[in-house]
Motif scaffolding. Structure first.
Motif, PDB file in Angstrom:
ATOM      1  N   ALA A   1       0.842  -1.220   0.000  1.00 14.02           N
ATOM      2  CA  ALA A   1       0.000   0.000   0.000  1.00 14.02           C
ATOM      3  C   ALA A   1       0.871   1.261   0.000  1.00 14.02           C
ATOM      4  O   ALA A   1       1.607   1.516   0.954  1.00 14.02           O
ATOM      5  N   GLY A   2       0.783   2.052  -1.083  1.00 19.13           N
ATOM      6  CA  GLY A   2       1.622   3.250  -1.220  1.00 19.13           C
ATOM      7  C   GLY A   2       1.060   4.414  -0.423  1.00 19.13           C
ATOM      8  O   GLY A   2      -0.160   4.651  -0.425  1.00 19.13           O
ATOM      9  N   PRO A   3       1.934   5.183   0.281  1.00 19.18           N
ATOM     10  CA  PRO A   3       1.453   6.357   1.026  1.00 19.18           C
ATOM     11  C   PRO A   3       0.752   7.338   0.086  1.00 19.18           C
ATOM     12  O   PRO A   3       1.189   7.529  -1.050  1.00 19.18           O
ATOM     13  N   GLY A   4      -0.365   7.941   0.561  1.00 19.17           N
ATOM     14  CA  GLY A   4      -1.098   8.926  -0.250  1.00 19.17           C
ATOM     15  C   GLY A   4      -2.179   8.302  -1.111  1.00 19.17           C
ATOM     16  O   GLY A   4      -3.059   8.987  -1.612  1.00 19.17           O
TER      17      GLY A   4
ATOM     18  N   TRP B   1      -5.048  -1.902  15.917  1.00 19.88           N
ATOM     19  CA  TRP B   1      -4.029  -2.557  15.076  1.00 19.88           C
ATOM     20  C   TRP B   1      -4.661  -3.722  14.320  1.00 19.88           C
ATOM     21  O   TRP B   1      -5.447  -4.495  14.868  1.00 19.88           O
ATOM     22  N   CYS B   2      -4.309  -3.785  13.016  1.00 17.75           N
ATOM     23  CA  CYS B   2      -4.845  -4.831  12.144  1.00 17.75           C
ATOM     24  C   CYS B   2      -3.684  -5.390  11.313  1.00 17.75           C
ATOM     25  O   CYS B   2      -2.642  -4.733  11.169  1.00 17.75           O
ATOM     26  N   GLU B   3      -3.896  -6.560  10.707  1.00 25.01           N
ATOM     27  CA  GLU B   3      -2.813  -7.106   9.877  1.00 25.01           C
ATOM     28  C   GLU B   3      -3.362  -7.980   8.766  1.00 25.01           C
ATOM     29  O   GLU B   3      -4.531  -8.406   8.793  1.00 25.01           O
ATOM     30  N   ASP B   4      -2.498  -8.212   7.761  1.00 26.78           N
ATOM     31  CA  ASP B   4      -2.728  -9.312   6.828  1.00 26.78           C
ATOM     32  C   ASP B   4      -1.417 -10.093   6.777  1.00 26.78           C
ATOM     33  O   ASP B   4      -0.501  -9.823   7.577  1.00 26.78           O
ATOM     34  N   GLU B   5      -1.269 -11.033   5.865  1.00 31.02           N
ATOM     35  CA  GLU B   5      -0.072 -11.896   5.892  1.00 31.02           C
ATOM     36  C   GLU B   5       1.221 -11.152   5.557  1.00 31.02           C
ATOM     37  O   GLU B   5       2.327 -11.665   5.767  1.00 31.02           O
ATOM     38  N   THR B   6       1.112  -9.854   5.070  1.00 29.11           N
ATOM     39  CA  THR B   6       2.334  -9.140   4.661  1.00 29.11           C
ATOM     40  C   THR B   6       2.779  -8.082   5.673  1.00 29.11           C
ATOM     41  O   THR B   6       3.860  -7.519   5.562  1.00 29.11           O
ATOM     42  N   GLY B   7       1.940  -7.748   6.634  1.00 30.67           N
ATOM     43  CA  GLY B   7       2.356  -6.711   7.576  1.00 30.67           C
ATOM     44  C   GLY B   7       1.191  -6.168   8.383  1.00 30.67           C
ATOM     45  O   GLY B   7       0.040  -6.609   8.233  1.00 30.67           O
ATOM     46  N   SER B   8       1.478  -5.183   9.266  1.00 26.66           N
ATOM     47  CA  SER B   8       0.410  -4.614  10.102  1.00 26.66           C
ATOM     48  C   SER B   8       0.218  -3.122   9.809  1.00 26.66           C
ATOM     49  O   SER B   8       1.114  -2.451   9.275  1.00 26.66           O
ATOM     50  N   LEU B   9      -0.958  -2.642  10.201  1.00 28.82           N
ATOM     51  CA  LEU B   9      -1.382  -1.259   9.893  1.00 28.82           C
ATOM     52  C   LEU B   9      -2.292  -0.812  11.022  1.00 28.82           C
ATOM     53  O   LEU B   9      -3.034  -1.627  11.588  1.00 28.82           O
ATOM     54  N   SER B  10      -2.235   0.494  11.406  1.00 32.97           N
ATOM     55  CA  SER B  10      -3.142   0.945  12.473  1.00 32.97           C
ATOM     56  C   SER B  10      -4.238   1.839  11.899  1.00 32.97           C
ATOM     57  O   SER B  10      -4.020   2.570  10.933  1.00 32.97           O
ATOM     58  N   LEU B  11      -5.412   1.730  12.520  1.00 39.65           N
ATOM     59  CA  LEU B  11      -6.541   2.616  12.184  1.00 39.65           C
ATOM     60  C   LEU B  11      -6.628   3.634  13.319  1.00 39.65           C
ATOM     61  O   LEU B  11      -6.660   3.255  14.491  1.00 39.65           O
ATOM     62  N   VAL B  12      -6.663   4.916  12.970  1.00 32.93           N
ATOM     63  CA  VAL B  12      -6.535   5.980  13.968  1.00 32.93           C
ATOM     64  C   VAL B  12      -7.857   6.735  14.119  1.00 32.93           C
ATOM     65  O   VAL B  12      -8.446   7.158  13.116  1.00 32.93           O
TER      66      VAL B  12
ATOM     67  N   GLU C   1      -1.431   6.692   5.139  1.00 32.17           N
ATOM     68  CA  GLU C   1      -0.416   7.675   5.559  1.00 32.17           C
ATOM     69  C   GLU C   1       0.717   6.888   6.239  1.00 32.17           C
ATOM     70  O   GLU C   1       0.514   5.745   6.660  1.00 32.17           O
ATOM     71  N   MET C   2       1.880   7.515   6.376  1.00 27.14           N
ATOM     72  CA  MET C   2       2.972   6.887   7.132  1.00 27.14           C
ATOM     73  C   MET C   2       3.185   7.679   8.424  1.00 27.14           C
ATOM     74  O   MET C   2       3.158   8.911   8.404  1.00 27.14           O
ATOM     75  N   TYR C   3       3.357   6.960   9.554  1.00 31.35           N
ATOM     76  CA  TYR C   3       3.605   7.617  10.842  1.00 31.35           C
ATOM     77  C   TYR C   3       4.656   6.785  11.572  1.00 31.35           C
ATOM     78  O   TYR C   3       4.437   5.587  11.820  1.00 31.35           O
ATOM     79  N   ASN C   4       5.791   7.412  11.884  1.00 27.38           N
ATOM     80  CA  ASN C   4       6.909   6.679  12.495  1.00 27.38           C
ATOM     81  C   ASN C   4       7.258   5.411  11.701  1.00 27.38           C
ATOM     82  O   ASN C   4       7.461   4.327  12.275  1.00 27.38           O
ATOM     83  N   GLY C   5       7.235   5.533  10.379  1.00 28.13           N
ATOM     84  CA  GLY C   5       7.616   4.406   9.515  1.00 28.13           C
ATOM     85  C   GLY C   5       6.558   3.323   9.377  1.00 28.13           C
ATOM     86  O   GLY C   5       6.766   2.305   8.714  1.00 28.13           O
TER      87      GLY C   5
END
Length: 702
Positions: free
Chosen positions: A67-70, A95-106, A132-136
């Protein structure tokens, strides 16, 4: 009128659901309803005319790691953890994830129970929003959509983006528009079949659904087939209404008003100048119209300072010579007084009784005035909309002149005309109107144009100066004042608010007063009339040499001794307005200057606007350029009554369709003047759909 009341046609039943209030739609209560009505209008049909201006494509469905930022992404995720904030200023994270990594919903200011119910730990959800990206780490703040796997198909693949207003968010508005679309019925076809086929257009309902469900940016284009079809429908409704009203005016009983010229000769002798060729031609056209047995409906277009008042007076005298009366209605008291001041000495030279009627007359004076109009001892009257009040009656009103006619609604025009029998109408405007807009707005009127300036007027030297050189400008003004000049200083439009505009004017008045004590007057829309008159009188008589003003001086103020016009933040004004303001100087024999002060950096449109002002004083060219730069909606400050507001058509883009609609409307009325044929019935539905019902009421059979 009685006939109309008895035979008032009813709106076709098929449209009733569209003319219900917006609160009849699911999910729109009183509070939301007020916001929707403010944005689009109060009826369901108004939502149909609120078209999207952008699209959000939700078809991008990457894995978390891709998933590309923006980008706007629609991702299937498993909920792993809820993280409550440690301080009120921090957001709630899921915090959520799929098999490739995790992502947060804010979520900021989250209702915790709601978020927990929406995103239970261990369950899968389809989430759509901007990455968006936050702290990488990737995150989505306030996702647009969160649905279960079973509901995934409900997520629109491509979503339209609509304009909003304060307090109204995208979701309820989109939902309301969808509900309005569901109510929209298939309607009988009103287009000429051969024309529709040639254009390759679908039916109305299919086109309407297409514009609300764009699949690409290209579908939003005003020249897309669906948008063109709807624009043509709107233009046809408008042109058909104009043509029906015009046909009705032409065939309604009129009267022939023929003067013998005796009063006009006296006024001509009293004039300090000779009429220009176009003034002369306009007077001849008006006199011929008044003599004809049909009612006159003519628009006199004259640029700033082209001498419309004298043409109006000649026309009014023609009515008096024929034993009748005439009235001139102006939109403001300032303008009414101005016309009266110009006409009074000329009327006196011909022995004609001229009166002024405004809302400020004393009860005694008003009684005398009303009696004079009723018994005919007053021949001519100039006034504000006070003229249409119930207690104003004429012995025999034959001509009404409406000044700056786009500031009056049709109702006010008709109300004044109703005070006489078969009254002729002369409308006037100092706002030059481009040809396309002429056809769209005033197709029911014949037109006369005043193209020259009166003899002796010199060109106005127009310059653009950056606001950071204000000190130099003030110093230059000081030198002009020492030579006896009089100066207008127009303050900027801050926003659409008299109050903030006023603050700017008062501040500038204070600064200039400190620099030039005793020489500066102030005039603005919030003043009482008496204060305004006093400030104006001080400027006219030269006791004040600088008049600081908001745009109240835009139309009709006539001080020939004023030779300098300073317009602050000129980039905030429209071209037509700048042209009107500049026209307040250059009215005497002295050379005049207009200084356009601008704040840097200038946008492209503002730069083009100021360049045109430097190049030309031709109001008609300026109006054409203004139409290109701003579009017709704003052109005459046209959120004003009297002009049809186009919701789907853009006259700068759809000029050819306007011409086609005009030709079609003429043909329809020639062949089927009462709209009785099957296509005529469908066209009645079209007129009601676009709220042009007043035209249906002019038909001679219900």
């Amino acid at each position: 009128m009685e006939w109309q009341a008895k035979h008032r046609p009813m709106r076709p039943e098929i449209l009733n659901k569209l003319f219900a209030t917006v609160t009849s739609l699911p999910g729109i209560g009183d509070k939301l309803g007020r916001l929707v009505a403010k944005l689009t209008g109060e009826h369901v049909v108004d939502l149909l005319w609120h078209l999207p201006y952008g699209v959000i494509d939700r078809r991008y469905s990457p894995k978390v790691a891709e998933a590309g930022p923006g980008s706007v992404a629609t991702i299937t995720l498993t909920v792993t953890e809820h993280q409550a904030p440690r301080t009120p200023r921090q957001p709630y994270r899921v915090w959520c994830e799929d098999e490739t990594g995790s992502l947060s919903l804010v979520f900021f200011h989250a209702r915790v129970a709601w978020v927990q119910g929406l995103l239970p730990i261990g369950e899968q959800r389809v989430v759509s929003g901007r990455i968006e990206m936050y702290n990488g780490q990737p995150q989505i703040t306030h996702p647009d959509h969160i649905v279960t796997l079973a509901e995934r198909e409900k997520l629109a693949r491509v979503e339209p983006v609509y304009g909003l207003t304060g307090g109204l968010t995208a979701k309820p508005l989109a939902k309301a528009i969808e509900a309005a679309l569901e109510r929209a019925p298939a309607l009988p076809e009103w287009l000429d079949p051969a024309w529709q086929k040639r254009q390759g257009w679908t039916d109305w309902l299919t086109a309407l659904k297409a514009v609300h469900h764009p699949q690409t940016e290209a579908d939003l284009d005003k020249s897309s087939p669906a948008r063109q079809r709807l624009a043509f429908d709107e233009l046809l409704a408008s042109q058909l209404a104009i043509t029906l009203v015009r046909n009705h005016t032409r065939t309604a009983a009129g009267r022939s008003v023929k003067g013998d010229g005796r009063l006009r000769v006296k006024v001509m002798a009293a004039l300090p100048f000779k009429l220009t060729a176009s003034q002369d031609a306009a007077v001849r056209e008006i006199i011929a119209d008044m003599a004809a047995p049909q009612r006159m409906a003519r628009l006199l277009q004259g640029d700033v300072g082209s001498g419309k008042t004298v043409v109006a007076l000649m026309s009014m005298l023609n009515a008096v010579e024929a034993g009748a009366q005439a009235a001139l209605m102006a939109p403001t008291e300032l303008l009414a007084r101005q016309h009266h001041a110009t006409m009074a000495p000329l009327a006196a030279s011909a022995g004609v009784q001229l009166a002024l009627l405004t809302g400020r007359d004393t009860a005694k004076r008003k009684r005398e005035l009303l009696a004079g109009l009723e018994n005919g001892s007053i021949d001519l009257v100039v006034g504000t909309h006070a003229l249409v009040q119930d207690d104003v009656a004429f012995r025999d009103l034959a001509l009404t002149v409406i000044d700056e006619q786009h500031r009056f609604g049709v109702e006010q025009r008709l109300a004044l005309a109703a005070k006489g029998v078969a009254v002729d109408l002369l409308a006037m405007t100092a706002t030059p109107i481009p040809r396309t807009l002429m056809l769209a707005a005033y197709g029911d009127l014949d037109t006369s144009k005043l193209t020259e300036k009166p003899a002796g007027r010199k060109p106005i030297d127009t310059r653009t100066i950056a606001l950071d050189r204000l000190g130099e400008v003030v110093a230059g003004i000081g030198r002009r004042l020492a030579a006896g000049a009089r100066v207008y200083w127009v303050c900027p439009l801050i926003e659409e608010s008299e109050i903030t505009d006023l603050a700017a004017a008062e501040e500038r008045h204070g600064q200039l007063s400190r620099q030039f004590p005793g020489k500066v007057a102030l005039i603005h829309g919030q003043m009482k009339s008496a204060e305004r008159d006093a400030a104006m009188a001080a400027f006219v008589e030269g006791r004040a040499q600088i008049l600081v003003a908001t745009t109240v001086i835009e139309v009709g103020v006539d001080v020939p001794a004023a030779t300098v016009m300073v317009i602050e933040h000129a980039e905030r004004f429209g071209l037509a307005q700048l042209h009107q303001l500049r026209g307040r100087v250059g009215r005497g024999n002295e050379a005049s200057t207009c200084l356009l002060l601008f704040g840097a950096p200038l946008g492209e449109t503002a730069r083009a606007r100021l360049a045109i002002m430097r190049e030309t004083e031709d109001g008609f060219r300026i109006a054409e350029e203004d139409l290109k730069l701003r579009g017709a909606g704003e052109l005459l400050g046209t959120r004003q009554s009297g002009l049809p507001e186009m919701r789907l058509a853009d006259l700068a883009v759809h000029a050819e369709l306007l011409q086609a609609a005009r030709d079609d409307a003429r043909l329809i009325v020639e062949r089927d003047p009462t709209l009785a044929s099957p296509r005529g019935e469908a066209l009645r539905t079209l007129l009601y759909l676009f709220a042009r019902d007043a035209a249906v009421r002019t038909l001679r059979s219900g």
